[in-house]
Scaffold this motif. Structure first.
Motif, mmCIF file in Angstrom:
data_model
loop_
_atom_site.group_PDB
_atom_site.id
_atom_site.type_symbol
_atom_site.label_atom_id
_atom_site.label_comp_id
_atom_site.label_asym_id
_atom_site.label_seq_id
_atom_site.Cartn_x
_atom_site.Cartn_y
_atom_site.Cartn_z
ATOM 1 N N UNK A 56 47.845 27.431 19.979
ATOM 2 C CA UNK A 56 48.663 26.994 18.839
ATOM 3 C C UNK A 56 49.223 25.597 19.063
ATOM 4 N N UNK A 57 49.245 25.167 20.312
ATOM 5 C CA UNK A 57 49.762 23.833 20.632
ATOM 6 C C UNK A 57 48.641 22.856 20.997
ATOM 7 N N UNK A 58 47.414 23.212 20.619
ATOM 8 C CA UNK A 58 46.319 22.243 20.711
ATOM 9 C C UNK A 58 45.385 22.403 21.901
ATOM 10 N N UNK A 59 45.632 23.361 22.784
ATOM 11 C CA UNK A 59 44.779 23.515 23.978
ATOM 12 C C UNK A 59 43.627 24.476 23.710
ATOM 13 N N UNK A 60 42.600 24.368 24.540
ATOM 14 C CA UNK A 60 41.625 25.451 24.657
ATOM 15 C C UNK A 60 42.001 26.210 25.920
ATOM 16 N N UNK A 61 41.634 27.480 25.943
ATOM 17 C CA UNK A 61 42.036 28.306 27.086
ATOM 18 C C UNK A 61 40.852 29.134 27.567
ATOM 19 N N UNK A 62 40.735 29.253 28.879
ATOM 20 C CA UNK A 62 39.830 30.249 29.457
ATOM 21 C C UNK A 62 40.696 31.270 30.182
ATOM 22 N N UNK A 63 40.617 32.530 29.740
ATOM 23 C CA UNK A 63 41.334 33.636 30.417
ATOM 24 C C UNK A 63 40.306 34.464 31.151
ATOM 25 N N UNK A 64 40.456 34.641 32.437
ATOM 26 C CA UNK A 64 39.424 35.404 33.157
ATOM 27 C C UNK A 64 39.963 36.732 33.718
ATOM 28 N N UNK A 65 39.008 37.610 34.014
ATOM 29 C CA UNK A 65 39.278 38.749 34.908
ATOM 30 C C UNK A 65 38.744 38.337 36.262
ATOM 31 N N UNK A 66 39.471 38.696 37.318
ATOM 32 C CA UNK A 66 38.979 38.348 38.661
ATOM 33 C C UNK A 66 37.820 39.273 39.034
ATOM 34 N N UNK A 67 36.945 38.806 39.926
ATOM 35 C CA UNK A 67 35.917 39.700 40.464
ATOM 36 C C UNK A 67 36.572 40.602 41.505
ATOM 37 N N UNK A 68 35.896 41.682 41.827
ATOM 38 C CA UNK A 68 36.451 42.673 42.770
ATOM 39 C C UNK A 68 37.882 43.043 42.400
ATOM 40 N N UNK A 69 38.056 43.321 41.156
ATOM 41 C CA UNK A 69 39.404 43.519 40.651
ATOM 42 C C UNK A 69 39.334 44.393 39.419
ATOM 43 N N UNK A 70 40.483 44.833 38.978
ATOM 44 C CA UNK A 70 40.629 45.609 37.758
ATOM 45 C C UNK A 70 40.240 44.718 36.563
ATOM 46 N N UNK A 71 39.375 45.185 35.665
ATOM 47 C CA UNK A 71 38.959 44.373 34.509
ATOM 48 C C UNK A 71 37.455 44.393 34.343
ATOM 49 N N UNK A 72 36.936 43.372 33.650
ATOM 50 C CA UNK A 72 35.523 43.400 33.262
ATOM 51 C C UNK A 72 34.595 42.657 34.204
ATOM 52 N N UNK A 73 35.123 41.850 35.103
ATOM 53 C CA UNK A 73 34.238 41.095 35.999
ATOM 54 C C UNK A 73 33.607 42.036 37.025
ATOM 55 N N UNK A 74 32.557 41.522 37.689
ATOM 56 C CA UNK A 74 31.822 42.370 38.640
ATOM 57 C C UNK A 74 32.679 42.733 39.862
ATOM 58 N N UNK A 75 32.247 43.779 40.532
ATOM 59 C CA UNK A 75 32.874 44.150 41.805
ATOM 60 C C UNK A 75 33.894 45.254 41.652
ATOM 61 N N UNK A 76 34.316 45.771 42.784
ATOM 62 C CA UNK A 76 35.282 46.877 42.755
ATOM 63 C C UNK A 76 36.569 46.450 43.448
ATOM 64 N N UNK A 77 37.653 46.998 42.957
ATOM 65 C CA UNK A 77 39.000 46.579 43.394
ATOM 66 C C UNK A 77 39.199 46.721 44.911
ATOM 67 N N UNK A 78 38.552 47.711 45.516
ATOM 68 C CA UNK A 78 38.787 47.915 46.956
ATOM 69 C C UNK A 78 38.311 46.712 47.778
ATOM 70 N N UNK A 79 37.442 45.889 47.183
ATOM 71 C CA UNK A 79 36.927 44.720 47.914
ATOM 72 C C UNK A 79 37.712 43.452 47.593
ATOM 73 N N UNK A 80 38.832 43.593 46.913
ATOM 74 C CA UNK A 80 39.603 42.403 46.506
ATOM 75 C C UNK A 80 40.081 41.610 47.719
#
Ligand SMILES: C[S@@+](CC[C@H](N)C(=O)[O-])C[C@H]1O[C@@H](n2cnc3c(N)ncnc32)[C@H](O)[C@@H]1O
Length: 564
Positions: free
Chosen positions: A67-91
């Protein structure tokens, strides 16, 4: 902040799912949030999720940036909770740092922005510091309640030397880090190898950062030592340090703190732009809600919760015992007792979601003081505890029996006119068009205690309608919920400290783990923590008009007293 001062077109924010290659070829999944091209100020912000959270938790900040003019990239980390690859135990923290560097590559390649700002918080902020020390394409770093000395922070949380114990051979395969089981050897070795486990390494990284850094310190942060944070920022060439007033590590606890941090972050990100002096625009609520809905549905689909609710709560209650020694929990139940009011002979009390029966113990103790002549009553005083789990009901029953025996031994009261009963029932099946009624007739109950239950129900208003039906005219119900954005760290700190004093440190660890799982379910909106207003609205929908709402439990829970 004001609404409507945004560059033209920002009410048309789009979020598109992207993925790119991260560490070890794993895919990093994120959203690009952007307004129409003409409104772009040529700057991109990369938002990393907090440890244990997903990109969805950064949605509001992302849309405010857009809303203030920026573009944004929001990520999920890998080996973490969310949509990126890997499992949380390997964080690992170095792995999460590599995700950030991969995100920088991606943005640089596809957008070639004038400025690229990293926004990181809590534990992930340590990765932001490392990434900014390594990659000169990062032109600014925001560090919100950043953990600068992980070793010390974990000691503050767990009241134990987790890493020391691991080195001494105590951890069996995995360690619990804030509710997630992590491969202990992998996590610890990667930290030590990368010098990311303590303050020394953070200071070394800070010395290498040449770009502006904004540290936002939460005034009541229990996990981050203010002197350490200041020391780190003083080593950055262009560091600035701001204190977010009246809030703990979870700044979302307070709407004012959220506004304050958003304003600070936006002002920092647009330094040097012509828009610098413009008022800060808010994100449009309607599109925020729409996008939140999309992401919630996505998350609920990809996350599988293997336990049934009954198993989950059974486990949780097994670990919840230590909470009962915590100062805030005791104060909270004392407030609950005051709001419910004194008992009279022949009262019928319903404890809905009785858990381990803590409230029932309070009822018995109160009876011993106020009802010395119970047994003369024609109609017995009756307490009924209802819960989903056998574990909780059994524990309630056995401790209540113990309490009764104890009271009789002390001859404080002959509890002949008192009866207790227990029932296993799933409140999700109660009330509503299809549901069955509570097992009480109309107007038969004097008092209802429903402590920290409704947040976990699918249609809480159905249960409140049933409370209305079964209460006698003038009958009282007290219903509570943790508040949205509650800072559980306040509550855990208190109970963990209590457990430590009692020598129950293993229980403390397990409670933290279980509480982490509740947070995950709250984040994907399977559970809902209610504001005072939402509680009142629910009660009104259920037919109540006499409604008062209070705050308790270390200021983290809302308690509503409703009278029929
Ligand atoms: C956070 S605990 C609170 C326990 C207790 N009232 C206290 O405040 O200490 C939540 C309780 O709600 C119960 N519960 C959750 N979902 C339920 C459902 N659908 N039906 C019945 N009880 C449920 C759990 O088994 C658990 O005992």
């Amino acid at each position: 902040m004001i609404e409507g001062q945004a560059p033209a077109g920002v009410s048309e924010i789009t979020s598109r799912l992207v993925s790119f290659s991260g560490p070890n070829g794993m895919q990093v999944v994120g959203y690009i949030d952007e307004g129409v091209e003409a409104t772009w100020n040529e700057r991109v912000a990369i938002l990393a999720p907090r440890y244990g959270e997903t990109k969805k938790n950064n949605l509001q900040l992302a849309y405010t940036l857009v809303a203030n003019g920026f573009k944004v990239l929001r990520i999920d980390q890998t080996n973490h909770f969310g949509e990126s690859d890997g499992t949380m135990d390997q964080f690992t923290l170095p792995g999460a740092t590599d995700d950030l560097l991969a995100a920088v590559d991606y943005i640089d390649r596809y957008f070639e922005p004038d400025a690229l700002i990293l926004v990181t918080s809590s534990i992930s902020a340590r990765c932001g510091i490392r990434a900014s020390a390594l990659d000169c394409r990062i032109t600014g770093l925001v560090n919100l309640v950043g953990v600068v000395d992980l070793d010390r922070t974990l000691q503050a949380i767990y009241q134990r030397d987790i890493f020391g114990e691991h080195v001494a051979g105590a951890s069996e395969g995995s360690i619990d880090i804030l509710g997630f089981e992590i491969d202990a050897a992998n996590f610890h070795k990667s930290l030590v190898d990368a010098q990311m486990q303590d303050l020394r390494g953070t200071i070394e990284d800070a010395k290498k950062i040449k770009v502006p850094v904004l540290y936002l310190y939460a005034e009541r942060d229990l996990w981050v030592n203010i002197e350490s944070a200041k020391k780190v920022i003083s080593q950055c060439q262009k560091g600035s340090f701001r204190v977010v007033p009246n809030v703990g590590h979870e700044v979302h606890e307070q709407p004012e703190a959220v506004r304050f941090t958003f304003d600070e972050i936006i002002s920092f990100c647009r330094q040097g732009l012509p828009s610098d002096r413009l008022e800060i625009a808010k994100a449009c609520k309607t599109i925020l809600i729409q996008q939140n809905k999309i992401e919630r549905a996505r998350l609920q689909k990809i996350l599988s919760f293997s336990n049934s609710e009954a198993d989950f709560w059974g486990d949780y209650l097994g670990k919840f015992g230590i909470m009962e020694q915590a100062k805030y929990y005791i104060e909270y139940f004392s407030k609950m007792g005051t709001l419910i009011g004194a008992f009279r002979p022949a009262d019928v009390i319903l404890d809905a979601g009785c858990g381990n029966g803590f409230y029932g113990v309070g009822v018995l103790r109160s009876l011993s003081q106020h009802l010395p002549l119970m047994d003369s009553s024609a109609c017995p005083f009756h307490y009924c505890g209802i819960d989903l789990t056998d574990t909780g009901l059994l524990r309630s029953y056995s401790r209540h029996v113990d309490e009764i025996v104890e009271l009789q031994r002390e001859s404080l009261v002959q509890l002949k006119g008192v009866s207790f009963s227990y029932r296993k029932l799933n409140f999700d099946l109660v009330g509503g068009a299809e549901g069955r009624p509570l097992p009480f007739s109309n107007g038969s109950i004097n008092k209802v205690c429903s402590s920290l239950l409704i947040s976990y129900l699918k249609e809480p208003v159905d249960l409140l309608r049933e409370f209305y039906r079964v209460l006698k005219p003038g009958g009282v119900a007290v219903v509570s919920s943790m508040k949205p954005g509650c800072d559980m760290t306040v509550v855990y700190h208190d109970s963990v400290a209590a457990a430590y004093t009692e020598g129950n440190d293993r229980d403390a660890k397990v409670l933290l783990s279980a509480a982490g799982k509740i947070k995950v379910k709250k984040d994907v909106e399977l559970y809902h923590f209610f504001t005072r207003q939402e509680l009142s609205d629910l009660a009104r929908d259920a037919g109540f008009t006499d409604i008062e709402v209070y705050r308790s439990f270390g200021d983290q829970a809302n308690l509503m007293r409703i009278v029929k």
